[in-house]
Design a protein around this motif. Structure first.
Motif, PDB file in Angstrom:
ATOM      1  N   UNK A 129       0.998  -1.094  -0.126  1.00  0.00           N
ATOM      2  CA  UNK A 129      -0.160   0.133   0.040  1.00  0.00           C
ATOM      3  C   UNK A 129       1.058   1.141   0.172  1.00  0.00           C
ATOM      4  N   UNK A 130       0.996   1.979  -1.237  1.00  0.00           N
ATOM      5  CA  UNK A 130       1.983   3.007  -1.157  1.00  0.00           C
ATOM      6  C   UNK A 130       1.528   4.249  -0.376  1.00  0.00           C
ATOM      7  N   UNK A 131       0.399   4.291  -0.192  1.00  0.00           N
ATOM      8  CA  UNK A 131      -0.130   5.440   0.623  1.00  0.00           C
ATOM      9  C   UNK A 131       0.147   5.322   2.036  1.00  0.00           C
ATOM     10  N   UNK A 132       0.241   4.143   2.535  1.00  0.00           N
ATOM     11  CA  UNK A 132       0.872   3.478   3.958  1.00  0.00           C
ATOM     12  C   UNK A 132       2.118   3.300   3.946  1.00  0.00           C
ATOM     13  N   UNK A 133       2.944   3.269   2.826  1.00  0.00           N
ATOM     14  CA  UNK A 133       4.253   2.824   2.909  1.00  0.00           C
ATOM     15  C   UNK A 133       4.457   1.442   3.557  1.00  0.00           C
ATOM     16  N   UNK A 134       3.550   0.655   3.333  1.00  0.00           N
ATOM     17  CA  UNK A 134       3.721  -0.810   3.923  1.00  0.00           C
ATOM     18  C   UNK A 134       3.524  -1.819   2.883  1.00  0.00           C
ATOM     19  N   UNK A 135       4.140  -2.808   3.287  1.00  0.00           N
ATOM     20  CA  UNK A 135       4.375  -4.030   2.513  1.00  0.00           C
ATOM     21  C   UNK A 135       3.872  -5.167   3.221  1.00  0.00           C
ATOM     22  N   UNK A 136       3.268  -6.221   2.325  1.00  0.00           N
ATOM     23  CA  UNK A 136       2.598  -7.236   3.234  1.00  0.00           C
ATOM     24  C   UNK A 136       2.746  -8.637   2.498  1.00  0.00           C
ATOM     25  N   UNK A 137       2.877  -9.775   3.431  1.00  0.00           N
ATOM     26  CA  UNK A 137       3.168 -10.920   2.899  1.00  0.00           C
ATOM     27  C   UNK A 137       1.886 -11.811   3.447  1.00  0.00           C
ATOM     28  N   UNK A 138       0.900 -12.279   2.567  1.00  0.00           N
ATOM     29  CA  UNK A 138       0.165 -13.251   3.132  1.00  0.00           C
ATOM     30  C   UNK A 138       0.479 -14.666   2.645  1.00  0.00           C
ATOM     31  N   UNK A 139       0.632 -15.245   3.609  1.00  0.00           N
ATOM     32  CA  UNK A 139       1.093 -16.680   3.704  1.00  0.00           C
ATOM     33  C   UNK A 139       0.138 -17.611   3.878  1.00  0.00           C
ATOM     34  N   UNK A 140      -0.472 -18.425   2.951  1.00  0.00           N
ATOM     35  CA  UNK A 140      -1.260 -19.532   2.969  1.00  0.00           C
ATOM     36  C   UNK A 140      -0.538 -21.013   2.854  1.00  0.00           C
ATOM     37  N   UNK A 141      -1.385 -22.056   3.454  1.00  0.00           N
ATOM     38  CA  UNK A 141      -0.907 -23.398   3.219  1.00  0.00           C
ATOM     39  C   UNK A 141       0.578 -23.367   3.738  1.00  0.00           C
ATOM     40  N   UNK A 142       0.845 -22.879   4.783  1.00  0.00           N
ATOM     41  CA  UNK A 142       1.915 -23.007   5.549  1.00  0.00           C
ATOM     42  C   UNK A 142       2.579 -24.397   5.738  1.00  0.00           C
ATOM     43  N   UNK A 143       3.885 -24.642   5.543  1.00  0.00           N
ATOM     44  CA  UNK A 143       4.460 -25.877   5.678  1.00  0.00           C
ATOM     45  C   UNK A 143       5.551 -25.789   6.817  1.00  0.00           C
ATOM     46  N   UNK A 144       5.816 -26.739   7.460  1.00  0.00           N
ATOM     47  CA  UNK A 144       6.806 -26.972   8.570  1.00  0.00           C
ATOM     48  C   UNK A 144       8.454 -26.095   7.935  1.00  0.00           C
ATOM     49  N   UNK A 145       8.470 -26.275   6.790  1.00  0.00           N
ATOM     50  CA  UNK A 145       9.714 -26.017   5.954  1.00  0.00           C
ATOM     51  C   UNK A 145       9.892 -24.554   5.890  1.00  0.00           C
ATOM     52  N   UNK A 146       8.555 -23.725   5.850  1.00  0.00           N
ATOM     53  CA  UNK A 146       8.579 -22.325   6.105  1.00  0.00           C
ATOM     54  C   UNK A 146       8.837 -21.653   7.227  1.00  0.00           C
ATOM     55  N   UNK A 147       9.162 -22.565   8.174  1.00  0.00           N
ATOM     56  CA  UNK A 147       9.653 -21.997   9.686  1.00  0.00           C
ATOM     57  C   UNK A 147      10.951 -21.131   9.559  1.00  0.00           C
ATOM     58  N   UNK A 148      10.925 -19.990   9.901  1.00  0.00           N
ATOM     59  CA  UNK A 148      12.259 -19.128   9.571  1.00  0.00           C
ATOM     60  C   UNK A 148      11.917 -17.648  10.231  1.00  0.00           C
ATOM     61  N   UNK A 149      12.900 -16.992  10.356  1.00  0.00           N
ATOM     62  CA  UNK A 149      12.726 -15.567  10.844  1.00  0.00           C
ATOM     63  C   UNK A 149      12.505 -14.851   9.422  1.00  0.00           C
TER      64      UNK A 149
END
Length: 121
Positions: free
Chosen positions: A72-92
């Motif tokens: 959202x450029x007006x809010x200077x914000x970036x998002x990451x929607x993460x679906x169907x998460x897997x154990x291998x997605x575990x991270x910082x």
């Protein structure tokens, strides 16, 4: 000094969803590319997804079809929607953005401190 502040990490079961957000603290004068990277224990930091100011996106093959990056450029914000998460997605997960330096008008690379995402099996 402007910092990138992430939010939205946490613990989720496999198959679940999480949404990360990131925005700079303080006043910024311009933002170009924004993105998300992640680092799992014992591994190197890797690209997850990036998005240009105009909305062009790029994804790592391992998350394509499951994760969606948006901004959202007006809010200077970036998002990451993460679906169907897997154990291998575990991270910082780290937010990245190129912010304009007022003194030089050059875009410099900034990193957030990271937010932990843990996916249990």
């Amino acid at each position: 000094q402007v910092q990138l502040v992430e939010a939205g990490g946490g613990l989720v079961q496999a198959g679940g969803s999480l949404r990360l957000s990131c925005a700079p603290s303080g006043r910024v004068f311009g933002i170009s590319d924004m993105g998300w990277y992640r680092q799992a224990p014992g591994k190197q930091r890797e690209l997850v997804a990036t998005i240009t100011r105009g909305g062009r996106t790029n994804y790592a093959g391992s998350v394509k079809g499951r994760f969606t990056i948006s901004r959202d450029n007006a809010k200077n914000t970036v998002y990451l929607q993460m679906n169907s998460l897997k154990p291998e997605d575990t991270a910082v997960y780290y937010c990245n953005a190129k912010l304009m330096e007022v003194s030089t008008s050059l875009y410099m690379n900034y990193w957030g401190k990271g937010t932990l995402v843990t996916v249990s099996s």
